[in-house]
Structures are given as structure tokens and as C-alpha cells.
Design an enzyme around this catalytic site. Structure first.
Site, short mmCIF file in Angstrom:
data_model
loop_
_atom_site.label_atom_id
_atom_site.label_comp_id
_atom_site.label_asym_id
_atom_site.label_seq_id
_atom_site.Cartn_x
_atom_site.Cartn_y
_atom_site.Cartn_z
N ASN A 187 13.64 8.34 -7.83
CA ASN A 187 13.82 7.64 -6.55
C ASN A 187 12.87 6.48 -6.33
O ASN A 187 13.25 5.51 -5.67
CB ASN A 187 13.71 8.62 -5.38
CG ASN A 187 12.46 9.44 -5.40
OD1 ASN A 187 12.26 10.24 -6.31
ND2 ASN A 187 11.60 9.25 -4.41
N HIS B 43 15.66 12.44 -7.34
CA HIS B 43 16.74 12.94 -6.49
C HIS B 43 17.84 13.53 -7.37
O HIS B 43 18.38 12.85 -8.26
CB HIS B 43 17.32 11.80 -5.64
CG HIS B 43 16.39 11.28 -4.58
ND1 HIS B 43 15.19 11.86 -4.26
CD2 HIS B 43 16.53 10.20 -3.74
CE1 HIS B 43 14.61 11.18 -3.28
NE2 HIS B 43 15.39 10.16 -2.95
N CYS C 264 17.87 5.02 -2.37
CA CYS C 264 17.49 5.73 -3.60
C CYS C 264 18.48 6.82 -4.02
O CYS C 264 18.51 7.22 -5.19
CB CYS C 264 16.09 6.31 -3.44
SG CYS C 264 15.84 7.13 -1.86
N SER D 27 -4.40 -2.40 7.19
CA SER D 27 -4.90 -2.67 5.83
C SER D 27 -5.44 -4.09 5.67
O SER D 27 -6.22 -4.35 4.75
CB SER D 27 -3.77 -2.46 4.82
OG SER D 27 -3.23 -1.18 4.95
N THR E 42 0.81 -1.22 0.00
CA THR E 42 0.00 0.00 0.00
C THR E 42 0.85 1.28 0.00
O THR E 42 0.31 2.36 -0.20
CB THR E 42 -0.92 0.01 1.24
OG1 THR E 42 -0.10 -0.26 2.38
CG2 THR E 42 -2.02 -1.02 1.13
N GLY F 160 10.48 10.31 -1.57
CA GLY F 160 11.49 9.45 -0.94
C GLY F 160 11.21 9.20 0.53
O GLY F 160 11.78 8.29 1.12
N1 LIG Z 1 10.10 6.10 -1.20
C1 LIG Z 1 11.27 5.91 -1.79
O1 LIG Z 1 11.69 6.67 -2.71
C2 LIG Z 1 12.14 4.76 -1.38
C3 LIG Z 1 13.27 4.50 -2.16
C4 LIG Z 1 14.10 3.44 -1.82
C5 LIG Z 1 13.81 2.67 -0.73
N2 LIG Z 1 12.72 2.93 0.02
C6 LIG Z 1 12.47 2.04 1.15
O2 LIG Z 1 11.34 1.24 0.88
C7 LIG Z 1 10.63 0.97 2.09
C8 LIG Z 1 9.20 1.43 1.94
O3 LIG Z 1 9.17 2.83 1.70
P1 LIG Z 1 7.87 3.64 1.29
O4 LIG Z 1 8.36 4.95 0.88
O5 LIG Z 1 7.03 2.84 0.33
O6 LIG Z 1 7.09 3.73 2.71
P2 LIG Z 1 5.54 3.97 3.01
O7 LIG Z 1 4.88 4.75 1.93
O8 LIG Z 1 5.49 4.52 4.39
O9 LIG Z 1 4.91 2.48 3.02
C9 LIG Z 1 5.18 1.56 4.04
C10 LIG Z 1 4.46 0.25 3.78
O10 LIG Z 1 4.75 -0.66 4.85
C11 LIG Z 1 3.52 -1.16 5.39
N3 LIG Z 1 3.67 -1.45 6.81
C12 LIG Z 1 3.83 -0.56 7.84
N4 LIG Z 1 3.92 -1.22 9.02
C13 LIG Z 1 3.82 -2.55 8.73
C14 LIG Z 1 3.84 -3.73 9.51
N5 LIG Z 1 3.98 -3.68 10.85
N6 LIG Z 1 3.71 -4.92 8.89
C15 LIG Z 1 3.56 -4.98 7.54
N7 LIG Z 1 3.52 -3.89 6.74
C16 LIG Z 1 3.67 -2.69 7.33
C17 LIG Z 1 2.53 -0.05 5.14
O11 LIG Z 1 1.20 -0.61 5.20
P3 LIG Z 1 -0.09 0.25 5.70
O12 LIG Z 1 -0.54 1.05 4.51
O13 LIG Z 1 -1.06 -0.81 6.06
O14 LIG Z 1 0.34 1.10 6.85
C18 LIG Z 1 2.93 0.37 3.72
O15 LIG Z 1 2.44 -0.57 2.80
C19 LIG Z 1 11.40 1.67 3.21
O16 LIG Z 1 12.32 0.78 3.79
C20 LIG Z 1 12.14 2.77 2.45
O17 LIG Z 1 13.30 3.19 3.13
C21 LIG Z 1 11.87 3.95 -0.27
#
Ligand SMILES: NC(=O)c1ccc[n+]([C@@H]2O[C@H](COP(=O)([O-])OP(=O)(O)OC[C@H]3O[C@@H](n4cnc5c(N)ncnc54)[C@H](OP(=O)(O)O)[C@@H]3O)[C@@H](O)[C@H]2O)c1
Length: 354
Positions: free
Chosen positions: A327, A242, A149, A41, A13, A180
Site C-alpha cells: 500500500n 493490502h 492504495c 514541522s 514527514t 494505510g
Molecule cells: N498510507 C498509505 O498507504 C496511503 C496510500 C495511498 C494514498 N495515501 C494518501 O496519501 C496522503 C498522505 O497519507 P499518509 O499516510 O502519508 O499520511 P500521514 O502519515 O498522516 O502524513 C501526512 C503528512 O501531511 C503533512 N501535513 C498535515 N497537515 C498539513 C498542512 N496543513 N500543511 C502541510 N502539510 C501538512 C504532515 O506533516 P506534519 O508531520 O508536519 O504533521 C505529514 O507530512 C493522504 O491523502 C492519503 O490518503 C496514503
């Protein structure tokens, strides 16, 4: 019956989870069969659970899927993971233990010595670290990671220079997009009209991951690259992409044209194998004096190409230039999908069909 491999998405999500769904919608090898997120969710349909932030609609089959709990029972054997690091540290090993191929975006296991941190163009050979993982020996499961990223754009720009001229010192200053930080990420009142000169753990990740990625595999260990490396990271009010201002000192003298040619000619295993998500050109040099810019250039090569520009002499190190990388595509979901394609091409996913 579909001949594609069934895949699941952990953190489906979130910002990165949504990109996975978008990038896998018409993938020739993989098909989304399972989605999981937090207990907020769980049990909802995906369209009810996710606050969809992308410009293309949610694929119809995914919209109706029910979000599962983040446990391996009932999950496919190939898992793309986009969880926060603290959660990933607990959840990803459980899936690997249960025999899943975990292709992770999270920083939780990236620096673990037996976990490959891979950009297929740069260090595809590091993937063999999988063979030494205890999960692999026990259940066939394993974990592969892609970098942070900001590190990925930097390393794609550095790899051709390291290969041809060697690197002695690298300084990077980032201007990182708000996507990000995930969703809802940085509050609008904090970022609008502002620059935040701090992103938790980001500078450390850029520095250590860059050296691991450009390091040499020696048997079952990666010897990190030995050049000096310093990163400074800032959050800016840009949606995606980025931008990084980089200075480098090379080991051997190079002319401007030779550096540009090294970038534009750079290609590697993913291009030779024609992996479905590999861009034709992993790195492209833009001659215009005011490019790359996120608004115009972030989607180059479907978001998988690193755009470089403004190569000029540096009065402190030797050369300076600007790098732009998407990113959530090259820096996250696209990086992981390309890693999975490399795994399949190398025979690591054949037993994973559901
Ligand atoms: N955004 C970027 O550009 C980027 C780039 C490289 C790497 N990353 C890495 O990718 C990862 C995700 O980043 P994001 O930006 O997508 O974060 P995000 O938008 O905050 O999404 C987090 C996801 O994790 C789920 N989640 C939270 N708590 C959980 C739990 N206890 N058990 C299972 N699922 C859980 C959330 O579900 P709910 O919706 O149910 O809360 C959501 O699906 C992070 O480690 C981040 O550092 C991100």
C-alpha cells in the site's frame, strides 16, 4: 553539478512522504531538493521533524534539510504530494497554479474530469488530460494523480482480464494494513486482535476510481468502464500490504490457464520503456494454495508487483481469487514515482529542471 531533476515532497514527514524519500534516494532521474510539511514541522531539520518509521536509515542529505512551509515559493518545479485530502484540495492547486508539475497521492482531485488518474501499465494514455487543464495553459503547471492504495492492486489484477475477456461484474473485499491510515493512524487498542469493518470513504473511492482507471479516453473525457462494481473495506492488524478477496464475472468464457497466462504475461509501456521503477512483472500469479500473504509476498518486485493467487470457480459470479499489493509503495509513493517517470518519458517534465 548533478544532471538529475530537482524534486520536492509535500507531506514529507508522513508515512507516504517517508516512502518517497526512501524510493528517491538512489533514483537515476530525480533528486530530493526540498521538503515541506505542516507548521508543526516547518523550520526543523527533517530528522527532528519526522518520526521515521522505515527500516532503512534517513538518507544523510535529507536528514539535515530544513522543512519548508507548504507554499510554492522556493519550491522546485516537480512536486510529489502526500497530503491529507482536505489539505491537498487547497494546496495542490496553488502549486499547479505556480507552474509546478504536481504528482499527487491524494484523493482530492482524482475524480476531477480534467485530472488524469493513472496507473502507467493500465491507462498511460489518460495522461493527455493534462493538456486541457487551466493551470497548464496559464503557467505550465498541472496535476496528475495515482489511485487509492486498494484500487491500484485491484485494477492491476483486473486490467489483463478486462483487456482479454471483458468484465461484467466485480466484487472486492479488502483486508487493509494499518500503514494505510498514515501515522500514528489507528490506535493500537482499536486494532490489536481486531478487525475494523469501516474505512471512511474507502469503498466509494475503490468503486469510482476502478471505473475511471479502466475507462476509455474519448477526446478530453474519460468514459468510465461500465461493469458492476462493489467493494467492502476492512482494516486489519497487518503492518504493510493490502489483501483483497475478489470475485468476477467475465464477458467471454475463459479457462483457468488462460486467466493465469493473462496475468503473468501482462506488461505495458513502463516495461517496454524500462522506466526505472517499473517492475519486470506488474502482476504475478502464485501457484501455492496459501499465497499471497503480506508477511512473505508484499515486497515482490520491490513492492511494485501485484501478487495474485487462489484462482478458483465462484458459485455466485464466475471466478474468485486473492490479490496482494504494497500500500505505501505500489499503492502510494512508488505509484507516484512511476507516474513521474512516465511524464518524463513523454516529455512533460523537460521544462521542470530547477
Ligand atoms: N498510507 C498509505 O498507504 C496511503 C496510500 C495511498 C494514498 N495515501 C494518501 O496519501 C496522503 C498522505 O497519507 P499518509 O499516510 O502519508 O499520511 P500521514 O502519515 O498522516 O502524513 C501526512 C503528512 O501531511 C503533512 N501535513 C498535515 N497537515 C498539513 C498542512 N496543513 N500543511 C502541510 N502539510 C501538512 C504532515 O506533516 P506534519 O508531520 O508536519 O504533521 C505529514 O507530512 C493522504 O491523502 C492519503 O490518503 C496514503
Amino acid at each position: 553539478m548533478s544532471s538529475k531533476l530537482s524534486v520536492g515532497i509535500l507531506g514529507a514527514t508522513g508515512v507516504v512522504g517517508q516512502r518517497f524519500i526512501q524510493m528517491l534516494e538512489r533514483h537515476p532521474w530525480f533528486e530530493v531538493a526540498w521538503l515541506a510539511a505542516s507548521d508543526r514541522s516547518e523550520g526543523k531539520t527533517y530528522s527532528d521533524a519526522a518520526r521515521w518509521r522505515l527500516k532503512t536509515p534517513i538518507p544523510a542529505n535529507v536528514a539535515e534539510m530544513t522543512v519548508s512551509p507548504a507554499t510554492p515559493e522556493g519550491a522546485p518545479k516537480i512536486i510529489f504530494a502526500a497530503l491529507d485530502a482536505a489539505i491537498a484540495a487547497e494546496v495542490e492547486p496553488r502549486f499547479a497554479e505556480a507552474g509546478c508539475a504536481v504528482v499527487s497521492n491524494s484523493s482530492a482531485l482524482r475524480m476531477q474530469s480534467d485530472v488524469p488518474l493513472v496507473i502507467p501499465e493500465v491507462n498511460a494514455g489518460h495522461i493527455t488530460l493534462i493538456d486541457g487543464q487551466a493551470w497548464r495553459k496559464k503557467s505550465g503547471g498541472f496535476v496528475v494523480t495515482n489511485p487509492n492504495c486498494s484500487a491500484i492492486g485491484l485494477v492491476l489484477a483486473l486490467a489483463p482480464l478486462q483487456e482479454q475477456f471483458g468484465l461484467e461484474a466485480v466484487m472486492a473485499v479488502t483486508m487493509q494494513a494499518v500503514s494505510g491510515a498514515g501515522y500514528p493512524g489507528v490506535a493500537s487498542l482499536d486494532i490489536l486482535g481486531n478487525v475494523i469493518p469501516y474505512i471512511r470513504n474507502e469503498e466509494e473511492k475503490m468503486e469510482e476510481e476502478t471505473l475511471k482507471l479502466l475507462g476509455k479516453l474519448n477526446g478530453t473525457k474519460v468514459i468510465p468502464a461500465a461493469f458492476a462494481m462493489s467493494a467492502q473495506c476492512n482494516r486489519v492488524a497487518v503492518e504493510d500490504g493490502h489483501t483483497e478477496s475478489i470475485s468476477v464475472r467475465l464477458k467471454t468464457k475463459a479457462k483457468r490457464e488462460e486467466i493465469i497466462t493473462a496475468w503473468n504475461d501482462y506488461h505495458s509501456e513502463p516495461q517496454d520503456l524500462k522506466l526505472p521503477s517499473a517492475p519486470e512483472h506488474p502482476v504475478v500469479y502464485m501457484e501455492a494454495t496459501d499465497r499471497p500473504q503480506p508477511r512473505f509476498d508484499v515486497d515482490m518486485g520491490g513492492g511494485m508487483t501485484t501478487a495474485v493467487g487462489r484462482l478458483r470457480p465462484c458459485g455466485v459470479l464466475e471466478w474468485k481469487f486473492t490479490v496482494l499489493s504494497h500500500n505505501t509503495i505500489r499503492g502510494a509513493a512508488g505509484a507516484a514515482v512511476l507516474n513521474a517517470e512516465l511524464l518524463k518519458a513523454r516529455g512533460y517534465l523537460t521544462a521542470s529542471k530547477k
